[in-house]
Write a protein that holds these residues in place. Structure first.
Motif, PDB file in Angstrom:
ATOM      1  N   LEU A 143     -54.383  -0.714  84.542  1.00  0.00           N
ATOM      2  CA  LEU A 143     -52.715  -1.932  84.838  1.00  0.00           C
ATOM      3  C   LEU A 143     -52.460  -1.693  83.569  1.00  0.00           C
ATOM      4  O   LEU A 143     -52.720  -2.515  82.103  1.00  0.00           O
ATOM      5  CB  LEU A 143     -53.246  -3.020  85.229  1.00  0.00           C
ATOM      6  N   VAL A 144     -51.359  -0.893  82.526  1.00  0.00           N
ATOM      7  CA  VAL A 144     -50.784  -0.138  81.417  1.00  0.00           C
ATOM      8  C   VAL A 144     -49.255  -1.705  80.891  1.00  0.00           C
ATOM      9  O   VAL A 144     -48.931  -1.634  82.164  1.00  0.00           O
ATOM     10  CB  VAL A 144     -50.600   1.568  80.847  1.00  0.00           C
ATOM     11  N   CYS A 145     -49.924  -2.073  79.976  1.00  0.00           N
ATOM     12  CA  CYS A 145     -48.952  -3.442  79.790  1.00  0.00           C
ATOM     13  C   CYS A 145     -47.428  -2.731  79.213  1.00  0.00           C
ATOM     14  O   CYS A 145     -47.572  -1.994  77.901  1.00  0.00           O
ATOM     15  CB  CYS A 145     -49.504  -4.885  79.035  1.00  0.00           C
ATOM     16  N   PHE A 146     -46.592  -2.631  80.151  1.00  0.00           N
ATOM     17  CA  PHE A 146     -45.118  -2.833  79.433  1.00  0.00           C
ATOM     18  C   PHE A 146     -44.490  -4.061  79.746  1.00  0.00           C
ATOM     19  O   PHE A 146     -43.427  -3.722  79.237  1.00  0.00           O
ATOM     20  CB  PHE A 146     -44.232  -1.733  80.145  1.00  0.00           C
ATOM     21  N   ALA A 147     -45.662  -5.013  80.169  1.00  0.00           N
ATOM     22  CA  ALA A 147     -44.717  -6.353  79.714  1.00  0.00           C
ATOM     23  C   ALA A 147     -44.434  -7.138  78.850  1.00  0.00           C
ATOM     24  O   ALA A 147     -45.212  -7.588  78.082  1.00  0.00           O
ATOM     25  CB  ALA A 147     -45.113  -7.506  81.433  1.00  0.00           C
ATOM     26  N   GLY A 148     -43.721  -8.164  78.293  1.00  0.00           N
ATOM     27  CA  GLY A 148     -43.793  -8.639  77.180  1.00  0.00           C
ATOM     28  C   GLY A 148     -42.704  -9.632  77.583  1.00  0.00           C
ATOM     29  O   GLY A 148     -43.482 -10.722  78.294  1.00  0.00           O
ATOM     30  N   ALA A 149     -41.331 -10.051  77.257  1.00  0.00           N
ATOM     31  CA  ALA A 149     -40.964 -11.610  77.624  1.00  0.00           C
ATOM     32  C   ALA A 149     -41.810 -13.154  77.147  1.00  0.00           C
ATOM     33  O   ALA A 149     -41.996 -14.214  77.279  1.00  0.00           O
ATOM     34  CB  ALA A 149     -40.805 -11.075  78.864  1.00  0.00           C
TER      35      ALA A 149
END
Ligand SMILES: Cc1ncc(COP(=O)(O)O)c(C=O)c1O
Ligand SMILES: Cc1ncc(COP(=O)(O)O)c(C=O)c1O
Lengths: 443, 505, 505, 443
Positions: A70-76
């Protein structure tokens, strides 16, 4: 079940006898019998250590953690940065982990000096003169910044850019119900804050880069603040700070931020780290603990928590804040990671994030139907508007093996959008696969 | 029963009593520890990555050290730090118990640690289940209805609780009229500070000669302008508020709410519950009672549990168990709103959850039994050596006073504290609660063996016979000698840079 | 260049200079730390599980402590222990360099750590690949043909090498006639001990006035009864054997083999290779050159690499790359047999493998460059302060002598060592090599910064000016003062039980 | 690539200048130029730390490690026991991990005292008076025991039971090529050693329980040894020792063993731990290091390595052994784990293993065509003879998710068989599933 109580039955009997008691029950004689809980707690009996670990392994397996699957492109505000082996091991040293607040400086120089170094590093990072020893998280740092500003200004209105992280703004609003501060939302126009003309704000709070990833014009914000005799409070992204002029450089009075990117895993949102720095003139209003250098009886350098009269245990209802337990261990971790990065590494980190973000952004915007949410320049995070709603994109991308980003919150006022963060961990292959997957799912 | 040096930190100077340089002094231009993965992401000139007016000219000057020096520096710093794992830490009110290592493993599990807080519900079922179960356990322990796990520490829990109080009164049309919150004079400083931040005024109620709330004085202070009362029970003297049911009745009668400061919960697990005492709102310090390590001052976790009527005001989103057996988020209809950036100090919550699971209901009850036994033993052992201002059955901690020694030989509580450091123990909490002169507040906790408690008592007895002069020079065997706190405040040096510029102020 | 306290362990006594009780003294009947998983396996009466005559009546009396006391005990013990991570450790011949933390992570990987050594080949492809690549790298570094990774330490590697030598001579019909192995008088004690265990006699060859093997003396000792010679190069004086090609030629001429003791390999990575010098057999101490941490005395790893003609004698099974790209085991046709229960100290091998991968060929060369630079700098810095018996370009270590100080003021090497402990450094190796009086063998290693090396030199200079009296009391700031070694041997107390019975012998 | 060398170019230049050199190359002036390696090492350039970790993660993933997906029933000297969190953390403390041999006792009391406690624990476990501070592994402990016995007896023949672990026997044989000792294999009959009548052995070496898991009759072995004036050397299983009378109790002169079960993971076979204990009379022939108690200059208790004149660095070619670096950290780990188990825990551990083994054995022997290899009583490990050859069984069982055991080595002389070990970690469900799977694969 494991027992963390060393006492054997014989120990207990001997201690009871010494106290002139004949049973444990007699310990409770001052508790009214009506209040005595009959039959113990309604909680299952204890499990052995291996059974307990197995249970939490099962809970962990019931999540889909970020990683190769589950490659992470989330930030926020919560980023998937590398945590070097050395940092993890140092920060986990039991002397740091199991210490208490350094109330006795003679046996707490380890934590105190680490915090002194942390304060120095945060001050340098923000371009300000003094930093405290940590607050809970980005949200609490914003809350405290507002409290400081209102107390200093004697006015209770604060202009808060909608570019400040939505949950931070919500938290500020929650606490404003107690303080009575008047928080005024200020809209974004094409990605950056459009400050109003009139009013009498005590302070302006702006995020840099802001929640859409856009670089706010701090010089303009400072000018607006000056025009109103207001303070400038800046929530900084400490990673982007590696390439950006500092908040202090632009004349910010207070800089806050979220320190998670330096050595703390995603952790489902906590424990994180509230960064807080300000100009020296505000030091007596500083919330939380502050470590200062001094000497011991023999004149050797030593550290101690100082200006304690600001704090709740001494000042009580007149304290500058109610913070007691803070996030020391995360601050120590942050200090270690910042020292590991060092001057060159922080810049390199920022560059790598920015390059990855640029590469991903270009890739996404080249897709049919994907639009930018704003055209203002971004650094390491950016928002795009896909042709299908972004929550759906995120759901579909799970099957593709990606945590695609974070859907924009309504309260930002920028419409629907997907907030995408790219860290130094993301490879070109991952970004290419990500863009290709987005292309598939928006079809 | 007194064994050899039970629980004392006998660790000693490996090396001379030298200063450890700061990381800035160890720094040398061009050195580095960092290395990043190879990504293959194309290069971009920096001026295309950052808008002109915002680009830094020079990198942020941090420190430049090798990994070797970095590791040595922080390892050496760790050797200048006392900790639970080195010895007893009988800091009253702080519950510095041993934190089982198993909980460290839980907090490090990739399946928990590598989860993004904004990830979709389908990917966080394990976390939601963990949080829901923790909330249920905390409610079972406190006798409350539902809980929020968001507050990251006790003080944050207090303020959350006060805002819940406010929301309740507002919904009952009394926001403007209920202005006061009552707290005992023995209360912890966070209580009054939180009251102020909650927008209330503090009314102090004195303690009576038993060390408990003076109920008559309380009644005098109660009126319809009272929003509520904040109490710890056992209180900060380690005594159970025997009149708690009467207090609850009186406060409720005037329409006020009762807030329970759970800092002392370690005394009553499985024995009695705040909910049964009549409390409406309860915060818990998971870093005290539930073995979240203190980390040198944090992070902790300060969940708040409430009675049924207050549940609809809890901060949202709340993790909940859904009808289909899965888990999700739920926003209470009259929620006061978030009190944390995300969901609270999640990994600290996971530690506490595993501690509760491993101990179980039976184990937790044993925790309180032995915590209270240790503290009572200590009172019996040291009465006559130190003053015991309230010499009656205590709970998990006991407050001594050095007034007798001060009178006799000028030995103050702080001297006792510093001498104890030399003896291999952390000092008790001193000068708190404020209502006891020369207070020494001792909380052995249940994880210290009888031998350790006895060794602590022996040391305190030895010290009580010390000359004041000897004590004045203490501590002499610690990494630094007695620290000049006044100078730190007078000539403020809050950063290494201020140091170089000769100190601020 | 001298910075503030670079690399010194400035950690200090947290607490008084107390003894730490043994775990047996902390023990109390009935206490426990253990807990086991719930398995549901049925109960059996113990007498059905164990045959009557073999059943113990009483459990083995170990210790009975709580987890809390266990953790505190060993944490306190760790605070009584110097280590690389606390400061510089310039123990010559030992290469006490910094061990990157990344290697710890590799050794902890479940995919490596939880593999059974007898598992079928299909399930251990990753391990086999790792071992094959490590062997290839070690051959590239040493210039040899193939390697065994089984020997668990340097001494085990030596003995393995001698048995390889034996097997070679046996296959050439000379097992009975080749009786002697030559070693220099500067050799490490394991060399002669291994020679004996290999069934050979030791012939010592003296060093010449350059500190190198006296080639003429060597020639006198060479004959067809010589099985081989064991050398380190650089030798234990830190000097390169300049005549090595000549030595190799002479030994080979009489049919002997050359054994390379790789303890000093840290000096020559990427610079020169034993294979090119003419060596037939090479052992490496991965715990010296390749950053396997020493663990207080082990575990290490002592792979042995050989030239092509000796490959068929290597211990088996050897991990090999198969034609189809997978990996398997291979037993060399004339193998001497196993030298380890399994495949060597596998997790230590994995550490070394990751160290080599992270550094790469270029990084390893830099390691030696700086290791040698540091040591030469130190020689230049301290010549004149200490005697330098062989004051010529040295490699990674330098041997000083305290004879000048002993003559002048009775200050011996041991005094210098104990004084250095006080100054926050570990002591150098003393009284070795045996051929130097009052030897102080200093190996700074490449991971110590110039500041640290300078601080070490400063301390050694200060000490050289000390009064002998001051030094005699040293060390005074360490967990214990100077230890009575003679008494330990005279009145042997090898266990706590012997202690209670008043000591053995 | 990461650099673990702190020196900057400027540092190097300054240091060279101080030495009167102008380039690094000049450092090599004493190396004949013919020997200078041109073009550096034939090893790929360095990788960054994350890249290195990724590479080894990949290697790890190319194995099938024991765990829920490959439940371990293999033993044969390498066991899948529980390692408690506390032990792992303590044993990994960097002060223990990165310390050297305690040459300077004043700053090495931590390791020395831990070893002293280890020696005491091993002595108690084996019922002997003195234990050394560790040897490499079970095999090397056997080698050293034989060396000690031969040196003490002045005779070079040693009778070695075929019930001793096959690789240990092979290792002894390898080293006997150097010492010239004459190792005589002694056969097993129905699972236990049948000692011969004649001969003049210096010692008998027997394993207890032996490689087939069978409990050897030590009283008989002692009697045979006495009849020949020989020493009795016993290789003990330290876990089974929790329920068995000790080797010392039966009059063993030396006890050796493999200490891996106490806190060390399977580790693909190393680093493990050679246990070595003997009667006090043999202490001057003890191989390896020995820690003793003494006092410091102020009379305080202190520890130091002692009787060093046995050792190679002093005695050189006359040393009792060539061992220098040993397995200290594994010994410290063992001590911590034994203290964690304690008196009650070791017995409980042994019981749990024995119960699981009995349950599994009964289950397997109830299957059609599965026979016991021997009928002598077993404790925690046992051998069965399946109707198909046991290597095939092991291969097929991999698909079923089990590491089924270890096929018997020919050299044991017991024919084909599968050696099965059951530890305290194996649940009833796992054992039931295992037996059911065996039933499937032998059909
Ligand atoms: C009685 C009491 N109340 C409240 C608090 C505040 O809790 P925290 O430090 O977690 O904010 C404490 C902590 O010291 C306490 O002892
Ligand atoms: C020169 C030399 N040779 C051999 C050895 C023996 O190696 P080990 O201790 O790994 O058995 C050493 C170790 O100290 C050494 O310095």
């Amino acid at each position: 079940m494991p027992s963390y109580v060393p006492h054997t039955d014989a120990d207990i009997a001997a201690m009871l006898a010494f106290c002139g008691l004949s049973s444990i029950d007699e310990l409770w004689e001052t508790i009214p019998s009506a209040l005595r809980l009959a039959g113990g707690l309604d909680i299952a009996p204890g499990l052995s250590e291996p059974d307990t670990l197995a249970r939490f392994e099962r809970l962990g397996a019931a999540n889909r953690a970020c990683g190769p699957d589950l490659v992470c492109f989330a930030g926020a505000g919560a980023y998937d940065h590398e945590i070097p082996s050395a940092i993890r091991r140092l920060a986990n040293r039991t002397e740091f982990v199991t210490a208490y607040t350094p109330y006795q400086p003679e046996v707490a120089q380890g934590v105190l000096q680490a915090l002194f170094e942390y304060q120095t590093l945060v001050a340098r990072l923000t371009g300000l003169e003094v930093a405290n020893a940590s607050l809970y998280d980005g949200a609490s740092a914003c809350v405290e910044a507002v409290n400081l500003a209102v107390a200093a200004a004697g006015r209770s209105t604060v202009w808060v850019s909608r570019g400040v992280h939505p949950t931070w703004r919500e938290t500020m609003r929650t606490f404003a119900a107690g303080t009575g501060h008047d928080l005024v939302d200020v809209d974004l126009v094409d990605g950056t804050t459009a400050w109003p003309a009139g009013g009498e704000p005590a302070a302006l709070l702006v995020q840099y880069p802001n929640h859409l990833g856009c670089v706010e014009d701090l010089a303009a914000a400072r000018a607006v603040a000056d025009a109103h005799g207001a303070m400038l409070l800046v929530a900084v992204d400490p990673v982007a700070a590696g390439m950006l002029r500092s908040a202090g450089d632009f004349g910010a009075d207070v800089a806050v931020g979220e320190g998670q990117p330096f050595g703390t895993p995603l952790s489902f949102g906590g424990p994180y780290l509230g960064l807080f720095a300000c100009r020296l003139e505000h030091v007596r209003r500083l919330p939380g603990r502050l470590v200062g250098e001094t000497v011991d009886a023999d004149g050797r350098r030593a550290y101690v928590t100082t200006l304690r009269t600001r704090e709740q245990d001494i000042r009580r209802e007149k304290a500058s804040s109610n913070v007691c337990t803070n996030q020391t261990l995360i601050a120590v971790t942050c200090a270690i990671q910042l020292a590991w990065l060092g001057t060159g590494g922080l810049r390199e980190l920022a560059r790598r994030c920015a390059r990855g973000a640029r590469y991903a952004r270009d890739g996404l915007l080249a897709l049919d139907g994907v639009e930018p949410v704003a055209t203002a320049p971004t650094i390491r995070e950016f928002a795009v508007r896909p042709p299908v709603d972004s929550a759906t994109v995120v759901d579909r991308m799970l099957e593709e093996g990606f945590l695609a980003g974070v859907p924009l919150d309504e309260s930002v006022g920028a419409g629907d959008g997907l907030l995408v963060a790219v860290t130094e961990r993301r490879t070109r292959d991952e970004i290419d696969a990500y863009v290709a997957a987005v292309e598939r799912v928006i079809k | 029963m007194s064994g050899p040096a039970g629980g004392r930190a006998t660790s000693i100077p490996l090396m001379g009593r030298d200063e450890e340089p700061t990381v800035f002094e160890l720094s040398s231009t061009g050195r580095r520890a960092w290395s990043f993965r190879t990504t293959g992401v194309p290069e971009w000139p920096e001026d295309e990555l950052v808008p002109a007016g915002h680009r830094r000219d020079e990198p942020v000057p941090l420190a430049e050290v090798s990994e070797r020096d970095l590791v040595a520096h922080f390892t050496r710093l760790s050797h200048r730090q006392y900790s639970v794992d080195l010895g007893a830490y009988p800091l009253g009110s702080c519950t510095m118990k041993y934190n089982p290592k198993l909980c460290d493993d839980v907090a490090a599990m990739a399946g928990l640690a590598n989860v993004h807080p904004a990830a979709p519900v389908a990917t966080i079922q394990g976390w939601l289940e963990l949080l829901v179960e923790l909330g249920e356990s905390l409610c079972a322990i406190t006798g409350m209805h539902s809980a929020t796990l968001q507050p990251p520490a006790g003080a944050a829990g207090e303020l959350t609780g006060l805002l819940l109080m406010r929301a309740w009164h507002r919904d009952h049309g009394e926001d403007a009229t209920r202005r006061r919150v009552i707290i005992p004079d023995s209360a912890h400083g966070t209580n009054p500070a939180s009251v102020t931040l909650g927008g209330y005024e503090v009314t102090t109620v004195p303690s009576d000669d038993r060390g408990c709330v003076d109920v008559a004085a309380l009644r005098e202070r109660l009126d319809t302008d009272v929003a509520g009362i904040m109490l710890t029970n056992p209180n900060t003297l380690g005594l159970f508020e025997e009149d708690i049911l009467e207090i609850a009745r009186s406060v409720h009668e005037v329409g006020g709410l009762l807030y329970y400061d759970g800092a002392n919960l370690n005394a009553i697990l499985g024995v009695t519950r705040p909910g049964d005492m009549g409390f409406d709102i309860v915060h818990m310090n998971l870093h005290k009672t539930f073995a979240v390590p203190h980390g040198g001052g944090g992070p902790g976790a300060g969940p708040v549990a409430v009675s049924e009527r207050l549940a609809r005001y809890l901060p949202g989103p709340c993790p909940v168990r859904l009808a289909d057996g899965t888990f999700g988020w739920h926003a209470p209809d009259r929620s006061i709103g978030r009190v944390h950036s995300w969901h609270g100090n999640a990994l600290a919550l996971a530690r506490a959850a595993s501690y509760i699971v491993a101990n179980g209901g039976d184990g937790l009850q044993q925790v309180s039994e032995v915590a209270v036994l240790n503290a009572n033993w200590l009172r019996h052992r040291l009465r006559g050596v130190y003053d015991v201002p309230f010499d009656r059955p205590n709970m998990h901690e006991v407050v001594f006073s050095a007034t007798n020694l001060k009178k006799a030989r000028g030995l103050r509580a702080v001297d006792v504290a510093k001498r104890l450091l030399e003896e291999g123990f952390h000092a008790p909490t001193v000068y708190f609660p404020l209502i006891v002169d020369e207070a020494l507040m001792v909380e052995p906790t249940e994880t210290e063996s009888p031998e350790t408690v006895a060794a602590l008592a022996d040391a305190m007895e030895r010290i009580a016979q010390d000359s004041a002069d000897a004590a004045h020079d203490a501590p002499r065997t610690t990494p630094v000698g007695r620290v000049d706190e006044a100078r730190a405040a007078r000539q403020l040096i809050p950063t290494f840079d201020a140091r170089r510029s000769g100190g601020a102020d």
